[in-house]
Design a protein around this motif. Structure first.
Motif: not given
Length: 228
Positions: A164-168, A184-190, A192-196, A220-224
């Motif tokens: 997973s990554v916070p954003e593409v 990529a799997v995008v988002g933060s727990e809980p 997260q979405r499979a992203t194409y 991979f950078p986390e959002p502020s």
């Protein structure tokens, strides 16, 4: 890649039966219907990509520890990634987070060439050895950080992030050919979405067809978190 062909002698092989059960009981119910992908899952020896200490979990519906804080994705997740990517026999693929090499093996069964990057040196060697032992010659795993730099083989037709990554990552979108696809799997727990993502010239089309959870890929950078 030439896949092994099951013979009548395989009928009583417990590993063949275990792979068949994995496909029928875990993977088909998770909306994986492509007959070529299902055949690939039965043919690739998943048990050869599992650390010996966790051999009993090779076909279980769980993430398998690989050490160094890394995991092997559950079979149904790896299968769904490959099923939902419109892969072509001529595709070049970049896989970030190669782990044990299993996902690289699946991708190699549907494409021309796979380059896997694995940041942990021990795992990179483990994955490469597993691919060689399985007789898969159109995939390789290199030790490297997929969050930084551009490979000489770039751009790619397909880029897969096995975590997973916070954003593409925009840096990876720029490494896609026109018509290229990224997963990529995008988002933060809980959540997260499979992203194409598909590249169409200078624009990108995104879909998020299913939910899942995956460990973070490092660097991979986390959002502020700061908010005014």
């Amino acid at each position: 890649m030439n896949l092994p062909v099951n013979t009548l002698a395989d009928v009583n092989d417990p590993l063949v039966q275990a792979r068949f059960n994995m496909v029928e009981q875990q993977i088909r119910p998770w909306n994986v219907y492509d007959p070529d992908v299902l055949a690939l899952l039965e043919a690739i020896p998943r048990e050869q990509f599992v650390p010996p200490a966790h051999a009993s979990l090779a076909f279980a519906d769980v993430e398998i520890p690989l050490g160094h804080g890394q995991i092997m994705l559950a079979p149904k997740v790896a299968a769904r990634i490959v099923n939902d990517l419109p892969l072509k026999a001529t595709d070049s693929v970049l896989l970030i987070g190669a782990g044990s090499g299993y996902l690289a093996a699946l991708l190699a069964g549907r494409t021309q060439r796979v380059i896997g990057l694995e940041i942990v040196p021990e795992l990179a060697r483990f994955a490469q050895d597993n691919l060689v032992r399985a007789g898969i010659h159109n995939a390789e795993v290199r030790q490297g950080d997929g969050a930084h730099g551009v490979l000489a083989e770039s751009p790619f037709d397909v880029i897969v992030l096995a975590g997973s990554v916070p954003e593409v990552p925009q840096s990876l979108l720029r490494q896609l050919n026109d018509g290229g696809r990224l997963f990529a799997v995008v988002g933060s727990e809980p959540v997260q979405r499979a992203t194409y993502v598909r590249r169409n010239g200078t624009s990108f089309e995104t879909s998020q067809p299913w939910d899942t959870l995956a460990p973070r890929l490092v660097h991979f950078p986390e959002p502020s978190q700061f908010r005014f």
